[in-house]
Design a protein around this motif. Sequence first.
Motif, PDB file in Angstrom:
ATOM      1  N   UNK A  81       0.290  18.340 -10.948  1.00  7.30           N
ATOM      2  CA  UNK A  81       0.427  19.624 -10.518  1.00  7.30           C
ATOM      3  C   UNK A  81       0.956  20.608 -10.487  1.00  7.30           C
ATOM      4  N   UNK A  82       1.791  20.487 -10.042  1.00 11.60           N
ATOM      5  CA  UNK A  82       3.397  20.996 -11.032  1.00 11.60           C
ATOM      6  C   UNK A  82       3.604  21.565 -11.934  1.00 11.60           C
ATOM      7  N   UNK A  83       4.110  22.504 -11.982  1.00 12.04           N
ATOM      8  CA  UNK A  83       4.535  23.027 -12.946  1.00 12.04           C
ATOM      9  C   UNK A  83       5.671  24.179 -13.169  1.00 12.04           C
ATOM     10  N   UNK A  84       6.610  23.157 -14.168  1.00 11.06           N
ATOM     11  CA  UNK A  84       7.846  23.889 -13.922  1.00 11.06           C
ATOM     12  C   UNK A  84       8.238  24.510 -15.471  1.00 11.06           C
ATOM     13  N   UNK A  85       8.769  25.719 -15.269  1.00 11.57           N
ATOM     14  CA  UNK A  85       9.512  26.646 -16.218  1.00 11.57           C
ATOM     15  C   UNK A  85      10.783  26.659 -16.958  1.00 11.57           C
ATOM     16  N   UNK A  86      11.113  26.545 -17.925  1.00 15.26           N
ATOM     17  CA  UNK A  86      12.517  27.286 -18.970  1.00 15.26           C
ATOM     18  C   UNK A  86      12.239  27.338 -19.921  1.00 15.26           C
ATOM     19  N   UNK A  87      13.414  27.315 -20.556  1.00 11.56           N
ATOM     20  CA  UNK A  87      13.788  28.449 -21.873  1.00 11.56           C
ATOM     21  C   UNK A  87      14.835  26.879 -22.282  1.00 11.56           C
ATOM     22  N   UNK A  88      15.286  27.133 -23.568  1.00 14.22           N
ATOM     23  CA  UNK A  88      15.678  26.824 -24.840  1.00 14.22           C
ATOM     24  C   UNK A  88      15.553  26.663 -26.324  1.00 14.22           C
ATOM     25  N   UNK A  89      16.188  26.459 -27.424  1.00 10.86           N
ATOM     26  CA  UNK A  89      16.046  27.003 -28.490  1.00 10.86           C
ATOM     27  C   UNK A  89      16.419  25.983 -29.568  1.00 10.86           C
ATOM     28  N   UNK A 103       6.210  25.494 -20.049  1.00 16.41           N
ATOM     29  CA  UNK A 103       6.224  25.121 -18.880  1.00 16.41           C
ATOM     30  C   UNK A 103       5.478  23.854 -19.708  1.00 16.41           C
ATOM     31  N   UNK A 104       5.269  23.029 -18.436  1.00 15.29           N
ATOM     32  CA  UNK A 104       5.348  21.309 -18.819  1.00 15.29           C
ATOM     33  C   UNK A 104       5.040  20.448 -16.937  1.00 15.29           C
ATOM     34  N   UNK A 105       4.133  19.788 -16.776  1.00 15.52           N
ATOM     35  CA  UNK A 105       3.772  18.843 -16.109  1.00 15.52           C
ATOM     36  C   UNK A 105       2.735  17.961 -16.581  1.00 15.52           C
ATOM     37  N   UNK A 106       3.461  17.487 -15.204  1.00 17.30           N
ATOM     38  CA  UNK A 106       3.105  15.546 -15.380  1.00 17.30           C
ATOM     39  C   UNK A 106       1.891  15.250 -16.040  1.00 17.30           C
ATOM     40  N   UNK A 107       1.575  14.267 -17.788  1.00 24.44           N
ATOM     41  CA  UNK A 107       0.389  14.137 -17.631  1.00 24.44           C
ATOM     42  C   UNK A 107      -0.256  12.748 -17.224  1.00 24.44           C
ATOM     43  N   UNK A 120       3.240  20.069 -22.273  1.00 27.95           N
ATOM     44  CA  UNK A 120       3.480  21.275 -22.317  1.00 27.95           C
ATOM     45  C   UNK A 120       2.924  22.399 -22.917  1.00 27.95           C
ATOM     46  N   UNK A 121       3.084  23.309 -23.101  1.00 28.26           N
ATOM     47  CA  UNK A 121       2.723  24.624 -23.390  1.00 28.26           C
ATOM     48  C   UNK A 121       3.844  25.354 -23.829  1.00 28.26           C
ATOM     49  N   UNK A 122       3.859  25.705 -24.917  1.00 28.85           N
ATOM     50  CA  UNK A 122       5.249  26.089 -25.278  1.00 28.85           C
ATOM     51  C   UNK A 122       5.013  27.264 -26.472  1.00 28.85           C
ATOM     52  N   UNK A 123       5.213  28.743 -25.496  1.00 32.08           N
ATOM     53  CA  UNK A 123       5.663  29.986 -26.962  1.00 32.08           C
ATOM     54  C   UNK A 123       7.313  30.520 -27.368  1.00 32.08           C
ATOM     55  N   UNK A 124       7.696  30.503 -28.155  1.00 28.01           N
ATOM     56  CA  UNK A 124       7.861  31.585 -29.349  1.00 28.01           C
ATOM     57  C   UNK A 124       8.487  32.861 -28.612  1.00 28.01           C
TER      58      UNK A 124
END
Length: 497
Positions: A81-89, A103-107, A120-124
């Motif tokens: 249930x925890x959501x982790x947020x981070x950025x990368x290229x 933004x990722x969470x354990x599946x 994960x749900x990723x946005x440019x």
Amino acid sequence: MKNQKNLVEQVFEFLPSAVYLFDLQAGTMAWFNENVASRFGWTQEQLRAMGQNYWPTVMHPDDLGTLEKTRDYVLNKMVDGQVMHFEYRFKDVWGQYHWIDDRISVFKRDDKGVPISVVGIAAVIDDQKAHEMQLSQTLEKLNLSLSAAKMATFEYDPVGPIGVWDKRMFELHGEEPNDDPLETFRRRVLPEDREPSYTSFMDAYNRNDPEIYVRYRVRHDDGSVHHINMYGRKQESQMGTRFYGVAWDSTREIQNETQIAETQAKMISAAKMAALGEMSGGIAHEINNPLTVIQARSFQLAQMVEQGKLDPEKIKQAAESISKTADKIARIIKSLRSFSREGEQDPFEFVSAKAMVEETLEFCKTRFYNYGVELEVSPIDEDFEIECRVIQVEQVLLNLLNNSFDAAQKSEEKWIRVDAVEYGDYIDIRVVDSGPRIPDDVAEKIMQPFFTTKELGKGTGLGLSISSGIMKNHKGSLFLDRGAANTTFVMRLPRLQ
């Protein structure tokens, strides 16, 4: 279960963001929706084929450390249930890197509870990063500019009270950076400036003034006193209403202003002494004539006493004549004493334009008469009153009269005319002479300091320049009316300051 998986995948396909499943054990993509393929050009087969080389192949080298830490956290600490947020290229199939907000969470976890995959749900966010970089560059340039100008920045909420200073602000106040800028202000600002500064900010805050300008003095540990200027604008933010602004050390500026003022005072004194020298003959004549009258009337009274012929009517006439003549001398002396003062510290007061002109003419009308210069003063309306520093305005007028006298000497017809006319909310005092017209090239420079058309030793070149400064300090002006038929200088003064 298979139907549920298909349903989830169908839902993910319709989401506007890139959605994916990442296999933590294999270290590569397990599945992603069409947005990933259409945006970055990769197929699932291509990414799966990379295996353990997935990250080194598609991630920016500088971000690999962040990704490794993220994976370690997911494996060892992340809860359901925890959501982790981070950025990368992330690199697309064409070799172009894109900034990703993820933004990722354990599946899914294994039998021991260890995560084996994440969703994960990723946005440019390329545009956002471009704006951030532009903002960062702008702030860097601003900081460089402020540093070059030796300016500091501050935030201040006078109600809190809350203060935030940068390093340069502490330096201006002679201290190292600390957590209590307001205490630094209280300790360093001179007592006589402290309360007025606080009051200025509070007044601006309560009146909803959009900006504020404050000047105060601080004392450093070496005993030196520094003048600090602060300029701020009031802004609303998430932290409430605050003043945001800049500050700088204006000590050298103040010192320069003081030196300029002292130099100007010496120039004015020199110019006035030169003017007094030119007037000395006329003033002596103005006083000698009344003294002759007093002497004659005194002799008349003495004769009457000696002869015992005390005629009350003649005694009264002689006494009145002596009194009036003494009053005239007193007016001349008073004007001379006034002229010798600076006058710049005098308060503004309402004075009749007619009275100013008449008092100034006391200095020079006899000299004009002796040298054959006709003086004509047009009737001046008694209602023409001006709020001014009388001594300074009379000094300007006398300077113009002396200049006109010199110019008229070069003409066959020697005359000077003075008048005063209304010009809207201003009164124009005009001095016109019969001298030769001032050439255009001279007229362009005539108000400049040290510029003079007089012979060597007969002019400092400061009279008109200083006079122009006095007029500006009165919110007025001094100018040559180049459209007039004869040489005409105009003193334009506002009725009210």
